[in-house]
Write a protein that holds these residues in place. Structure first.
Motif, PDB file in Angstrom:
ATOM      1  N   TYR A 192     -25.841  28.244  13.580  1.00 32.47           N
ATOM      2  CA  TYR A 192     -25.562  26.731  14.436  1.00 32.47           C
ATOM      3  C   TYR A 192     -26.574  26.865  15.687  1.00 32.47           C
ATOM      4  CZ  TYR A 192     -23.361  24.067  17.705  1.00 32.47           C
ATOM      5  OH  TYR A 192     -23.168  23.199  19.302  1.00 32.47           O
ATOM      6  N   ASN A 193     -26.741  28.112  16.217  1.00 35.49           N
ATOM      7  CA  ASN A 193     -27.226  28.805  16.998  1.00 35.49           C
ATOM      8  C   ASN A 193     -29.058  28.492  17.040  1.00 35.49           C
ATOM      9  OD1 ASN A 193     -26.069  28.909  19.369  1.00 35.49           O
ATOM     10  ND2 ASN A 193     -25.440  30.829  18.538  1.00 35.49           N
ATOM     11  N   PHE A 194     -30.024  28.407  15.837  1.00 38.25           N
ATOM     12  CA  PHE A 194     -30.649  28.513  15.063  1.00 38.25           C
ATOM     13  C   PHE A 194     -30.814  26.751  15.452  1.00 38.25           C
ATOM     14  CE2 PHE A 194     -34.240  27.221  12.513  1.00 38.25           C
ATOM     15  CZ  PHE A 194     -35.629  27.771  12.689  1.00 38.25           C
ATOM     16  N   SER A 195     -30.401  26.120  14.972  1.00 36.24           N
ATOM     17  CA  SER A 195     -29.877  24.708  15.251  1.00 36.24           C
ATOM     18  C   SER A 195     -30.303  24.188  16.422  1.00 36.24           C
ATOM     19  CB  SER A 195     -29.090  23.909  14.635  1.00 36.24           C
ATOM     20  OG  SER A 195     -29.562  23.937  12.878  1.00 36.24           O
ATOM     21  N   ALA A 196     -28.848  24.048  17.388  1.00 32.80           N
ATOM     22  CA  ALA A 196     -28.573  23.761  18.244  1.00 32.80           C
ATOM     23  C   ALA A 196     -30.356  24.528  19.466  1.00 32.80           C
ATOM     24  CB  ALA A 196     -27.686  24.884  18.960  1.00 32.80           C
ATOM     25  N   THR A 197     -30.771  25.908  18.936  1.00 32.98           N
ATOM     26  CA  THR A 197     -31.711  26.458  20.243  1.00 32.98           C
ATOM     27  C   THR A 197     -33.241  25.311  20.170  1.00 32.98           C
ATOM     28  OG1 THR A 197     -30.602  28.424  20.320  1.00 32.98           O
ATOM     29  CG2 THR A 197     -33.132  28.148  21.390  1.00 32.98           C
ATOM     30  N   TYR A 198     -33.781  25.053  18.445  1.00 33.13           N
ATOM     31  CA  TYR A 198     -35.211  24.240  18.837  1.00 33.13           C
ATOM     32  C   TYR A 198     -35.002  23.341  18.164  1.00 33.13           C
ATOM     33  CZ  TYR A 198     -35.857  29.094  19.642  1.00 33.13           C
ATOM     34  OH  TYR A 198     -35.574  30.800  19.906  1.00 33.13           O
ATOM     35  N   LEU A 199     -34.235  22.699  17.691  1.00 35.74           N
ATOM     36  CA  LEU A 199     -33.538  21.372  16.335  1.00 35.74           C
ATOM     37  C   LEU A 199     -34.375  19.952  18.033  1.00 35.74           C
ATOM     38  CD1 LEU A 199     -33.596  19.569  14.082  1.00 35.74           C
ATOM     39  CD2 LEU A 199     -31.436  19.361  14.800  1.00 35.74           C
ATOM     40  N   MET A 200     -34.276  20.316  18.895  1.00 34.60           N
ATOM     41  CA  MET A 200     -34.660  19.293  19.896  1.00 34.60           C
ATOM     42  C   MET A 200     -35.744  19.312  19.880  1.00 34.60           C
ATOM     43  SD  MET A 200     -31.434  17.846  22.499  1.00 34.60           S
ATOM     44  CE  MET A 200     -31.788  16.857  23.027  1.00 34.60           C
ATOM     45  N   PHE A 201     -36.626  20.597  19.963  1.00 37.04           N
ATOM     46  CA  PHE A 201     -38.020  20.723  20.426  1.00 37.04           C
ATOM     47  C   PHE A 201     -38.574  19.791  19.366  1.00 37.04           C
ATOM     48  CE2 PHE A 201     -42.141  23.694  20.482  1.00 37.04           C
ATOM     49  CZ  PHE A 201     -42.280  22.961  21.011  1.00 37.04           C
ATOM     50  N   PHE A 202     -38.256  20.542  18.167  1.00 38.25           N
ATOM     51  CA  PHE A 202     -38.828  20.077  16.932  1.00 38.25           C
ATOM     52  C   PHE A 202     -38.797  18.891  16.525  1.00 38.25           C
ATOM     53  CE2 PHE A 202     -38.217  19.061  12.099  1.00 38.25           C
ATOM     54  CZ  PHE A 202     -39.028  19.483  11.724  1.00 38.25           C
ATOM     55  N   TYR A 203     -37.777  17.388  16.996  1.00 37.23           N
ATOM     56  CA  TYR A 203     -37.590  16.346  16.481  1.00 37.23           C
ATOM     57  C   TYR A 203     -38.429  15.932  17.193  1.00 37.23           C
ATOM     58  CZ  TYR A 203     -33.264  16.626  13.941  1.00 37.23           C
ATOM     59  OH  TYR A 203     -32.576  15.820  13.240  1.00 37.23           O
ATOM     60  N   VAL A 252     -42.446  17.869  17.169  1.00 33.88           N
ATOM     61  CA  VAL A 252     -43.011  18.948  15.536  1.00 33.88           C
ATOM     62  C   VAL A 252     -43.015  17.378  14.904  1.00 33.88           C
ATOM     63  CG1 VAL A 252     -42.976  20.311  14.221  1.00 33.88           C
ATOM     64  CG2 VAL A 252     -42.895  21.556  16.126  1.00 33.88           C
ATOM     65  N   PHE A 253     -42.050  16.877  14.965  1.00 30.35           N
ATOM     66  CA  PHE A 253     -41.385  15.869  14.014  1.00 30.35           C
ATOM     67  C   PHE A 253     -42.298  14.737  14.846  1.00 30.35           C
ATOM     68  CE2 PHE A 253     -37.990  13.421  11.730  1.00 30.35           C
ATOM     69  CZ  PHE A 253     -38.990  13.525  10.133  1.00 30.35           C
ATOM     70  N   GLY A 254     -42.613  14.225  16.126  1.00 30.44           N
ATOM     71  CA  GLY A 254     -42.980  12.918  16.884  1.00 30.44           C
ATOM     72  C   GLY A 254     -42.257  12.056  17.059  1.00 30.44           C
ATOM     73  N   LEU A 255     -40.858  12.412  17.314  1.00 31.02           N
ATOM     74  CA  LEU A 255     -39.326  11.400  17.984  1.00 31.02           C
ATOM     75  C   LEU A 255     -39.788  11.196  18.920  1.00 31.02           C
ATOM     76  CD1 LEU A 255     -36.478  12.458  15.052  1.00 31.02           C
ATOM     77  CD2 LEU A 255     -38.155  10.566  14.900  1.00 31.02           C
TER      78      LEU A 255
END
Length: 198
Positions: A26-37, A40-43
Motif C-alpha cells: 500500500y505505502n509503496f503505491s501511495a508514495t510513488y504512484l503519483m510521481f510515476f504517473y 515516468v508514465f507522462g500523464l
C-alpha cells in the motif's frame, strides 16, 4: 466464550507479518504512484488528480459493498479465510500493473491508468476488510485483541518505513526510470504479497 484465552505468539507474529506485507504494497503505491504517473508514465498532473478523485468516490461506494459480501461469505474455515487466501496474488499482479508503463498514445495511457488503478484499489479493499476483521475473529479476549492490533500496527509501520526508504535506492540502479519503477515494484510487491499470505 473464553474471555481469558491467550493467543500463541506464532499467531500474533503471522498476523503482524501479514500487516507488514500489506503495508509494503500500500505505502509503496501511495508514495510513488503519483510521481510515476506524471514523471515516468507522462500523464498530466490534473488528469492524475481526477483519476484519484474518481477512484476514491468509487472506493466510498464499494467499501460497504465488500464489507457486506465478506460478512455473508461462508467457508469451511470461516468467512474471512477465503478472501485472505485468494487476494495476495491479484494484489501483487494489479500493483505491478499500475507501475507498468506501456508505450502507447496518451488516451490509451489514461485508460490503462484508470483500469489498473481502480482494480488495484478494489483488490486492496478486498484485502483490508477481512484482514482487520480477523483480529476480532482470532480472540474474544479484549486484552489479547489489543495486543494483537498493537503488534500489527508496529509491523505495519515497519512496512511503511521499508516502502518509503528502500525503493529510491533501487530506482537509480536501472538504465531508465520506467524500468526502475517496474522492477522495484515487482520486488517489493512480491515480498509484500508473500508476507500477506501469512
Amino acid at each position: 466464550m473464553n474471555f481469558e484465552e491467550k493467543l500463541p505468539l506464532r499467531e500474533k507474529l503471522s498476523f503482524g507479518f501479514a500487516g507488514l506485507g500489506q503495508n509494503i504494497i500500500y505505502n509503496f503505491s501511495a508514495t510513488y504512484l503519483m510521481f510515476f504517473y506524471t514523471d515516468v508514465f507522462g500523464l498530466l498532473p490534473v488528469a492524475v488528480g481526477i483519476l484519484m478523485m474518481v477512484a476514491k468516490i468509487w472506493d466510498a461506494v464499494n467499501d460497504p459493498i465488500f464489507g457486506v459480501i465478506v460478512d455473508r461469505t461462508r467457508g469451511k474455515r470461516g468467512k474471512l479465510h477465503p478472501w485472505l487466501f485468494a487476494v495476495p496474488i491479484p494484489m501483487i499482479i494489479f500493483t505491478i500493473l499500475t507501475f507498468y508503463a506501456p508505450q502507447v498514445s496518451y488516451m490509451y495511457k489514461l485508460i490503462y491508468a484508470y483500469v489498473t488503478f481502480i482494480l488495484w484499489d478494489m483488490v486492496f479493499t478486498i484485502s483490508d476488510v477481512p484482514y482487520w476483521g480477523l483480529s476480532a475473529a482470532m480472540t474474544h479476549n479484549p486484552k489479547e485483541r489489543l495486543n494483537l492490533i498493537t503488534m500489527a500496527r508496529i509491523f505495519c509501520n515497519i512496512g511503511l518505513a521499508i516502502s518509503i526508504v528502500l525503493p529510491p535506492l533501487m530506482f537509480g540502479r536501472f538504465p531508465d526510470q520506467r524500468i526502475g519503477y517496474f522492477w522495484t515494484a515487482v520486488l517489493f510487491v512480491t515480498i509484500g504479497g508473500l508476507l500477506f499470505y501469512l
